[in-house]
Design a protein around this motif. Sequence first.
Motif, PDB file in Angstrom:
ATOM      1  N   TYR A  25      28.070 -33.597  18.137  1.00  9.09           N
ATOM      2  CA  TYR A  25      26.785 -34.220  17.834  1.00  9.09           C
ATOM      3  C   TYR A  25      26.739 -35.680  18.269  1.00  9.09           C
ATOM      4  CZ  TYR A  25      25.781 -30.102  14.989  1.00  9.09           C
ATOM      5  OH  TYR A  25      25.547 -28.806  14.565  1.00  9.09           O
ATOM      6  N   CYS A  26      27.852 -36.207  18.775  1.00  9.94           N
ATOM      7  CA  CYS A  26      27.924 -37.628  19.144  1.00  9.94           C
ATOM      8  C   CYS A  26      28.219 -37.813  20.629  1.00  9.94           C
ATOM      9  CB  CYS A  26      28.999 -38.331  18.324  1.00  9.94           C
ATOM     10  SG  CYS A  26      28.961 -37.984  16.563  1.00  9.94           S
ATOM     11  N   ILE A  64      25.851 -42.989  14.591  1.00 16.45           N
ATOM     12  CA  ILE A  64      25.620 -41.546  14.529  1.00 16.45           C
ATOM     13  C   ILE A  64      26.919 -40.823  14.183  1.00 16.45           C
ATOM     14  CG2 ILE A  64      25.159 -39.514  15.954  1.00 16.45           C
ATOM     15  CD1 ILE A  64      22.633 -40.807  15.049  1.00 16.45           C
ATOM     16  N   THR A  65      28.036 -41.266  14.760  1.00 19.70           N
ATOM     17  CA  THR A  65      29.331 -40.661  14.455  1.00 19.70           C
ATOM     18  C   THR A  65      29.684 -40.847  12.984  1.00 19.70           C
ATOM     19  OG1 THR A  65      30.073 -41.179  16.704  1.00 19.70           O
ATOM     20  CG2 THR A  65      31.766 -40.603  15.096  1.00 19.70           C
ATOM     21  N   ASN A  68      27.480 -38.543  10.882  1.00 21.34           N
ATOM     22  CA  ASN A  68      27.899 -37.143  10.975  1.00 21.34           C
ATOM     23  C   ASN A  68      29.180 -36.884  10.196  1.00 21.34           C
ATOM     24  OD1 ASN A  68      25.893 -35.811  12.557  1.00 21.34           O
ATOM     25  ND2 ASN A  68      26.625 -36.914  14.341  1.00 21.34           N
ATOM     26  N   MET A 189      19.570 -35.534  15.977  1.00 17.22           N
ATOM     27  CA  MET A 189      20.521 -36.636  16.113  1.00 17.22           C
ATOM     28  C   MET A 189      20.217 -37.484  17.342  1.00 17.22           C
ATOM     29  SD  MET A 189      22.677 -36.830  13.590  1.00 17.22           S
ATOM     30  CE  MET A 189      21.206 -36.491  12.606  1.00 17.22           C
ATOM     31  N   ARG A 190      19.725 -36.836  18.403  1.00 16.22           N
ATOM     32  CA  ARG A 190      19.374 -37.591  19.600  1.00 16.22           C
ATOM     33  C   ARG A 190      18.151 -38.471  19.349  1.00 16.22           C
ATOM     34  NH1 ARG A 190      23.246 -35.642  19.788  1.00 16.22           N
ATOM     35  NH2 ARG A 190      23.666 -37.827  19.309  1.00 16.22           N
ATOM     36  N   GLN A 193      19.381 -41.295  17.256  1.00 17.18           N
ATOM     37  CA  GLN A 193      20.154 -42.216  18.091  1.00 17.18           C
ATOM     38  C   GLN A 193      19.224 -43.092  18.926  1.00 17.18           C
ATOM     39  OE1 GLN A 193      23.388 -40.394  20.263  1.00 17.18           O
ATOM     40  NE2 GLN A 193      23.410 -42.004  21.807  1.00 17.18           N
TER      41      GLN A 193
END
Length: 260
Positions: A25-26, A64-65, A68, A189-190, A193
């Motif tokens: 996801y990252c 984001i990392t 998650n 998530m994008r 981000q």
Amino acid sequence: MGGKAIATLYSENKITESEAKILSYCLVGAGPGFLVTFVGENLFCNKTLGIYLLFANYLSVLLITFLNCKILNKRSKKPYIYNSIEKSSDYSLGESIVNATESSIKSSLSMCGFVIIFIVSNNLLKLLPIHTELISIILEITSGVINCNHILSIEGVAFFIGFGGICVHFQIFGIIKDIHINKVFFFLMRVLQGLISYVVMFILLKVFPISAETFESINKETTVTVSSTIWGSFALIFLSLIFLVSINHKNNQEVNLCAE
């Protein structure tokens, strides 16, 4: 590159499924060459602006990392098992080059296929009697930034670079297909981000403003010239082969140690 590394680690049971999903996801993040040189210096005629974009992009990936890890991190209690031992064998240098080249070609063809499809789609969009610049940057980031640099704010460019483009998303899906991630969550998530990149870029420009002359090129069409030399291409191929062979050799050493 990140997707290939994650897929390899997961297939060899060196990371758990939960860890593989968190990393997956990252994966979207542009590099210094694209942000500083191509976007900053080439499109907007300012290296500092490219560095701002790079900082905003990297910080958004880190946040984001972290997010998650908090949401998805369910640590597996299973020990790591190197299931590649059964398939191990001692490869000669020639065999290592052949195997590494075959693997890299397959990955490159998959990625290039998506790039070609989306670039062609962007060119076809130009035939429509409507403004399609925003659609192009959603589909493919490189050609999209070229098409949209004269209509988007710098913060807007940062958002779409953080988003990454559907083309990049598809490339990642193709490489990590065995990990079975939630594609809707990946897309969200994008977007998040991209929003983080937008906010960070906005703050940077407020705290460390850049002179107005810098943005003169944003208000007009930009012609981008991409050039390379044949020796540079050979050097890139040669270094890539060395990198792939070194990884293969290292994996063989690890497998032999585990077998002992």
